[in-house]
Design a protein around this motif. Structure first.
Motif, PDB file in Angstrom:
ATOM      1  N   UNK A 125     -41.607   5.288 -21.186  1.00  0.00           N
ATOM      2  CA  UNK A 125     -41.842   4.058 -22.763  1.00  0.00           C
ATOM      3  C   UNK A 125     -42.156   4.903 -23.720  1.00  0.00           C
ATOM      4  N   UNK A 126     -42.087   3.746 -25.020  1.00  0.00           N
ATOM      5  CA  UNK A 126     -41.855   4.763 -26.038  1.00  0.00           C
ATOM      6  C   UNK A 126     -43.012   5.929 -26.015  1.00  0.00           C
ATOM      7  N   UNK A 127     -44.008   6.027 -25.505  1.00  0.00           N
ATOM      8  CA  UNK A 127     -45.224   6.780 -26.138  1.00  0.00           C
ATOM      9  C   UNK A 127     -44.768   8.010 -24.995  1.00  0.00           C
ATOM     10  N   UNK A 128     -43.865   8.105 -24.084  1.00  0.00           N
ATOM     11  CA  UNK A 128     -43.582   9.077 -23.289  1.00  0.00           C
ATOM     12  C   UNK A 128     -42.641  10.094 -24.212  1.00  0.00           C
ATOM     13  N   UNK A 129     -41.446   8.880 -24.266  1.00  0.00           N
ATOM     14  CA  UNK A 129     -39.883   9.372 -24.966  1.00  0.00           C
ATOM     15  C   UNK A 129     -40.794  10.311 -26.174  1.00  0.00           C
ATOM     16  N   UNK A 130     -41.494   9.771 -27.414  1.00  0.00           N
ATOM     17  CA  UNK A 130     -41.975  10.260 -27.767  1.00  0.00           C
ATOM     18  C   UNK A 130     -42.970  11.372 -28.238  1.00  0.00           C
ATOM     19  N   UNK A 131     -43.291  11.846 -26.555  1.00  0.00           N
ATOM     20  CA  UNK A 131     -44.063  13.327 -26.337  1.00  0.00           C
ATOM     21  C   UNK A 131     -42.427  14.022 -25.739  1.00  0.00           C
ATOM     22  N   UNK A 132     -41.144  13.666 -25.016  1.00  0.00           N
ATOM     23  CA  UNK A 132     -40.423  14.632 -24.247  1.00  0.00           C
ATOM     24  C   UNK A 132     -39.606  14.688 -26.257  1.00  0.00           C
ATOM     25  N   UNK A 133     -39.924  14.173 -26.576  1.00  0.00           N
ATOM     26  CA  UNK A 133     -38.621  14.812 -28.361  1.00  0.00           C
ATOM     27  C   UNK A 133     -39.479  15.521 -29.458  1.00  0.00           C
ATOM     28  N   UNK A 134     -41.078  15.381 -29.403  1.00  0.00           N
ATOM     29  CA  UNK A 134     -41.796  16.321 -29.493  1.00  0.00           C
ATOM     30  C   UNK A 134     -41.256  17.758 -28.815  1.00  0.00           C
ATOM     31  N   UNK A 135     -42.141  17.491 -27.585  1.00  0.00           N
ATOM     32  CA  UNK A 135     -41.352  18.656 -26.772  1.00  0.00           C
ATOM     33  C   UNK A 135     -40.252  19.597 -26.945  1.00  0.00           C
ATOM     34  N   UNK A 136     -39.227  18.897 -27.339  1.00  0.00           N
ATOM     35  CA  UNK A 136     -38.026  19.168 -27.367  1.00  0.00           C
ATOM     36  C   UNK A 136     -37.865  19.860 -26.335  1.00  0.00           C
ATOM     37  N   UNK A 137     -37.525  18.845 -25.068  1.00  0.00           N
ATOM     38  CA  UNK A 137     -37.412  18.948 -24.103  1.00  0.00           C
ATOM     39  C   UNK A 137     -35.672  19.192 -23.695  1.00  0.00           C
ATOM     40  N   UNK A 138     -35.120  20.039 -23.122  1.00  0.00           N
ATOM     41  CA  UNK A 138     -33.851  19.555 -22.775  1.00  0.00           C
ATOM     42  C   UNK A 138     -33.154  18.652 -21.697  1.00  0.00           C
ATOM     43  N   UNK A 139     -31.981  18.375 -21.602  1.00  0.00           N
ATOM     44  CA  UNK A 139     -31.113  16.699 -20.966  1.00  0.00           C
ATOM     45  C   UNK A 139     -31.871  17.042 -19.268  1.00  0.00           C
ATOM     46  N   UNK A 140     -31.965  18.772 -19.210  1.00  0.00           N
ATOM     47  CA  UNK A 140     -32.174  19.405 -17.366  1.00  0.00           C
ATOM     48  C   UNK A 140     -33.509  19.119 -17.473  1.00  0.00           C
ATOM     49  N   UNK A 141     -34.468  18.714 -18.393  1.00  0.00           N
ATOM     50  CA  UNK A 141     -35.690  18.436 -17.893  1.00  0.00           C
ATOM     51  C   UNK A 141     -35.885  16.852 -18.642  1.00  0.00           C
ATOM     52  N   UNK A 142     -35.607  16.708 -19.309  1.00  0.00           N
ATOM     53  CA  UNK A 142     -35.541  14.657 -19.514  1.00  0.00           C
ATOM     54  C   UNK A 142     -35.690  14.559 -18.129  1.00  0.00           C
ATOM     55  N   UNK A 143     -34.117  14.839 -17.625  1.00  0.00           N
ATOM     56  CA  UNK A 143     -33.719  13.737 -16.225  1.00  0.00           C
ATOM     57  C   UNK A 143     -35.140  14.581 -14.749  1.00  0.00           C
ATOM     58  N   UNK A 144     -35.186  15.727 -14.897  1.00  0.00           N
ATOM     59  CA  UNK A 144     -36.090  16.178 -14.259  1.00  0.00           C
ATOM     60  C   UNK A 144     -37.609  14.881 -14.148  1.00  0.00           C
ATOM     61  N   UNK A 145     -38.033  15.217 -14.697  1.00  0.00           N
ATOM     62  CA  UNK A 145     -39.379  14.098 -15.366  1.00  0.00           C
ATOM     63  C   UNK A 145     -39.102  12.160 -16.002  1.00  0.00           C
ATOM     64  N   UNK A 146     -37.789  12.111 -15.044  1.00  0.00           N
ATOM     65  CA  UNK A 146     -37.851  10.672 -14.960  1.00  0.00           C
ATOM     66  C   UNK A 146     -37.916  10.289 -13.529  1.00  0.00           C
TER      67      UNK A 146
END
Length: 122
Positions: A48-69
């Protein structure tokens, strides 16, 4: 056309926060909204928007982004060519997932109806 290990590594190491503004620009330039962009991202990833913003703030890689998805089970219905690659032929799961996202955003920017983008069956 299959991806190379170098290409897959580059996708894996890309930072989501650095690509996200390009997604926003692309869809807004074509008259779509950030809300629609977030709807598409949430459909694919479960973020959701909140989680998306957390990932942006955390500066995750695409690897981490999709591992958590939690990838939408209908994601496999996303087909076609994006960035010169036929999605169905991509063998590396992470690269395929990143291209799923690219394809959805391209469809949004091109004005495709949301129910078609989200693969809603009638």
């Amino acid at each position: 056309m299959t991806t190379t290990p170098e290409h897959d590594k580059r996708v894996s190491e890309m930072k989501f926060f650095s690509v996200y503004p390009h997604y926003v620009t692309k869809v807004e330039k074509k008259g779509r909204t950030i809300k629609e962009l977030h709807t598409v991202i949430e459909w694919l990833t479960g973020f959701n928007e909140e989680k998306l913003q957390e990932l942006i703030d955390e500066k995750v890689t695409f690897k981490t982004f999709f591992e958590r998805a939690t990838l939408n089970p209908n994601a496999e219905l996303i087909k076609g060519v994006i960035c010169g690659y036929r999605i169905e032929d991509i063998e590396t799961p992470l690269t395929k997932q990143a291209r799923y996202l690219d394809k959805l955003i391209e469809e949004l920017a091109r004005g495709r109806k949301m129910e078609k983008i989200l693969r809603v069956k009638k």
